[in-house]
Design an enzyme around this catalytic site. Structure first.
Site, short mmCIF file in Angstrom:
data_model
loop_
_atom_site.label_atom_id
_atom_site.label_comp_id
_atom_site.label_asym_id
_atom_site.label_seq_id
_atom_site.Cartn_x
_atom_site.Cartn_y
_atom_site.Cartn_z
N ASP A 18 -0.42 -0.32 -4.67
CA ASP A 18 -1.79 0.17 -4.57
C ASP A 18 -1.83 1.52 -3.87
O ASP A 18 -1.58 1.60 -2.67
CB ASP A 18 -2.64 -0.86 -3.83
CG ASP A 18 -4.12 -0.58 -3.93
OD1 ASP A 18 -4.50 0.42 -4.58
OD2 ASP A 18 -4.90 -1.36 -3.36
N MET A 49 0.85 -1.19 0.00
CA MET A 49 0.00 0.00 0.00
C MET A 49 0.89 1.24 0.00
O MET A 49 1.70 1.43 0.91
CB MET A 49 -0.90 0.02 1.25
CG MET A 49 -1.94 -1.07 1.32
SD MET A 49 -3.07 -1.17 -0.08
CE MET A 49 -3.78 0.48 -0.13
N GLY A 100 -6.58 3.82 -9.58
CA GLY A 100 -8.00 4.18 -9.59
C GLY A 100 -8.21 5.49 -10.31
O GLY A 100 -8.56 5.54 -11.49
C1 DX5 Z 1 -7.22 2.36 -1.39
C2 DX5 Z 1 -7.53 1.29 -2.42
C3 DX5 Z 1 -6.95 1.58 -3.75
C4 DX5 Z 1 -7.43 2.83 -4.37
C5 DX5 Z 1 -6.37 3.37 -5.27
O1 DX5 Z 1 -7.65 1.94 -0.16
O2 DX5 Z 1 -7.03 0.05 -2.00
O3 DX5 Z 1 -7.10 0.48 -4.64
O4 DX5 Z 1 -8.62 2.70 -5.07
O5 DX5 Z 1 -6.83 4.58 -5.74
P1 DX5 Z 1 -5.88 5.67 -6.40
O6 DX5 Z 1 -5.23 5.02 -7.57
O7 DX5 Z 1 -6.84 6.75 -6.77
O8 DX5 Z 1 -4.90 6.08 -5.35
ZN ZN Z 2 -6.90 -1.75 -3.47
#
Ligand code: DX5
Ligand code: ZN
Length: 226
Positions: free
Chosen positions: A177, A141, A199
């Site tokens: 992620d 993360m 995302g």
């Molecule tokens: C956060 C999620 C991610 C998130 C990433 O808790 O696990 O998958 O959607 O989003 P972006 O790419 O917008 O940082």
């Molecule tokens: Zn995720």
């Protein structure tokens, strides 16, 4: 699902139109997504709520490729079977979600899915040392989980490098992620990552009626790392 270390872009449907998940999944795959990343949040392990196994099951027929389910829930074990039955190819559980990650990983594999383990930004690389011979994916993360659109945490690049060295020849994906953009993607790919969840950077500017920006956004990330 065969193993390879080529770069895979996995759009997170957390940034999709929640009223149109099926069409959104079809649109991102048509525009070049490799995997579809599904963020499950419980309002307890993380401060946000999304959806559960029944939504995953509804999405499944609309995903041709890999359905990558990221569980941000505690407890995890009682729900593993349901997500596997919903058609998840990969199920990732957080190491911080309970005291028994080893058992959780065993349960994910026993349910017939590939097993992933996700690490919050404050969790060290060494925490997966005794799981390396039983996991298929490690999700690093690069934001604190819970929300899309947050800023990439640069200290995590070093963690990716450490994990890559620890993994050696084992067939384990390193997934990133959070905050992945054409600017941050090269940093983690250089450090050893092969699955890039994105995302907001994929869904921005597009919609199911106008999916071309999804393709442009995916190609921009891919171009930045090749
Ligand atoms: C956060 C999620 C991610 C998130 C990433 O808790 O696990 O998958 O959607 O989003 P972006 O790419 O917008 O940082
Ligand atoms: Zn995720």
């Amino acid at each position: 699902m065969s193993f390879d270390r080529s770069i895979k872009i996995a759009p997170s449907i957390l940034s999709a139109d929640f009223a149109n998940f099926g069409l959104e999944c079809e649109a991102i795959e048509a525009e070049g997504a490799d995997w579809v990343h599904v963020d499950v949040m419980d309002g307890h392990f993380v401060p946000n709520i999304t959806f559960g196994p029944s939504t995953c099951k509804a999405i499944r027929p609309h995903v041709k490729g890999v359905m990558d389910v990221h569980l941000m829930i505690a407890p995890v074990d009682p729900y593993i079977e349901a997500f596997a039955e919903a058609g998840a190819d990969v199920i990732s559980a957080h190491i911080e979600a309970g005291p028994h990650i080893h058992r959780t990983v065993q349960a994910i594999r026993a349910a017939g899915a590939k097993a992933g383990v996700a690490l919050n930004p404050g969790t060290p690389a060494e925490s997966v040392e005794y799981l390396l011979d039983m996991v298929d994916l490690i999700c690093v993360m690069t934001v604190n989980p819970g929300f899309g659109g947050q800023k990439f945490i640069h200290s995590q690049v070093e963690k990716v490098r450490k994990l890559r060295a620890m993994i050696g020849d084992r067939p384990i994906h390193i997934e990133i992620d959070g905050g992945v953009t054409p600017e941050t993607a090269p940093l983690v790919v250089k450090a050893g990552a092969d699955v890039l969840v994105a995302g907001s950077a994929v869904f921005k500017g597009g919609s199911v009626q106008n999916p071309a920006p999804y393709g442009e956004n995916i190609r921009a990330i891919r171009a930045a790392v090749s």
